[in-house]
Design an enzyme around this catalytic site. Structure first.
Site, mmCIF file in Angstrom:
data_model
loop_
_atom_site.group_PDB
_atom_site.id
_atom_site.type_symbol
_atom_site.label_atom_id
_atom_site.label_comp_id
_atom_site.label_asym_id
_atom_site.label_seq_id
_atom_site.Cartn_x
_atom_site.Cartn_y
_atom_site.Cartn_z
ATOM 1 N N HIS A 155 0.865 -1.179 0.000
ATOM 2 C CA HIS A 155 0.000 0.000 0.000
ATOM 3 C C HIS A 155 0.903 1.231 0.000
ATOM 4 C CE1 HIS A 155 -3.977 -1.811 1.749
ATOM 5 N NE2 HIS A 155 -3.604 -2.394 0.625
ATOM 6 N N GLU A 165 1.266 3.751 2.025
ATOM 7 C CA GLU A 165 1.909 4.070 3.299
ATOM 8 C C GLU A 165 3.066 3.116 3.587
ATOM 9 O OE1 GLU A 165 -2.560 4.997 3.730
ATOM 10 O OE2 GLU A 165 -1.323 3.464 2.769
ATOM 11 N N SER A 213 -7.788 7.340 3.747
ATOM 12 C CA SER A 213 -7.779 6.910 5.140
ATOM 13 C C SER A 213 -7.052 5.564 5.267
ATOM 14 C CB SER A 213 -9.228 6.787 5.624
ATOM 15 O OG SER A 213 -9.287 6.484 6.988
ATOM 16 N N CYS A 241 -5.778 1.884 5.987
ATOM 17 C CA CYS A 241 -6.392 0.583 6.262
ATOM 18 C C CYS A 241 -5.845 0.017 7.575
ATOM 19 C CB CYS A 241 -6.108 -0.369 5.103
ATOM 20 S SG CYS A 241 -4.403 -0.981 5.090
#
Length: 132
Positions: free
Chosen positions: A37, A39, A64, A66
């Protein structure tokens, strides 16, 4: 970048005392990865740092976070997360906030439109990415 590469358009940066130390974008499709992902990719690209280092960082992300990405935020003690939008996906903000993480949701219209279009164009990819 992720969208142009055939993936999910979520990106992230990690800022340490006003310097960008890590950039990343969702590369699950591109790398055949279960964990890349935006991030997580940004953390990977920041390189190995002592955990205390992250306590002076902010994480910026399109969407937002996960559960997986929120766990990494908590693990490294990142105190502030700035979210582009949470209309497309409400991540684990309720996990982060009670543990002292400041979450600032911007509700950026460009992020919202990009995510809305991406989800409409590739719903199967989106569902896979969020674990549905």
């Amino acid at each position: 970048m992720g969208l142009a590469e055939g993936g999910v358009p979520v990106a992230s940066i990690i800022v340490h005392q006003e310097d960008i130390i890590g950039r990343g974008h969702n590369r699950r499709v591109q790398e055949g990865s279960t964990v890349f992902h935006g991030e997580i990719d940004a953390l990977e690209n920041a390189g190995r740092q002592p955990a205390v280092f992250y306590r002076d960082c902010e994480l910026y992300t399109t969407l937002s976070p996960c559960p997986m990405c929120s766990g990494a935020i908590l693990l490294y003690g990142i105190p502030k997360v700035i979210v582009g939008e949470n209309q497309s996906f409400m991540g684990e903000e309720e996990l982060l906030c009670p543990r002292g993480v400041e979450v600032d949701v911007v509700q950026d219209k460009e992020c919202q439109e990009m995510m809305k279009q991406s989800i409409a164009d590739k719903p199967e990819l989106w569902n896979e990415d969020i674990g549905v």
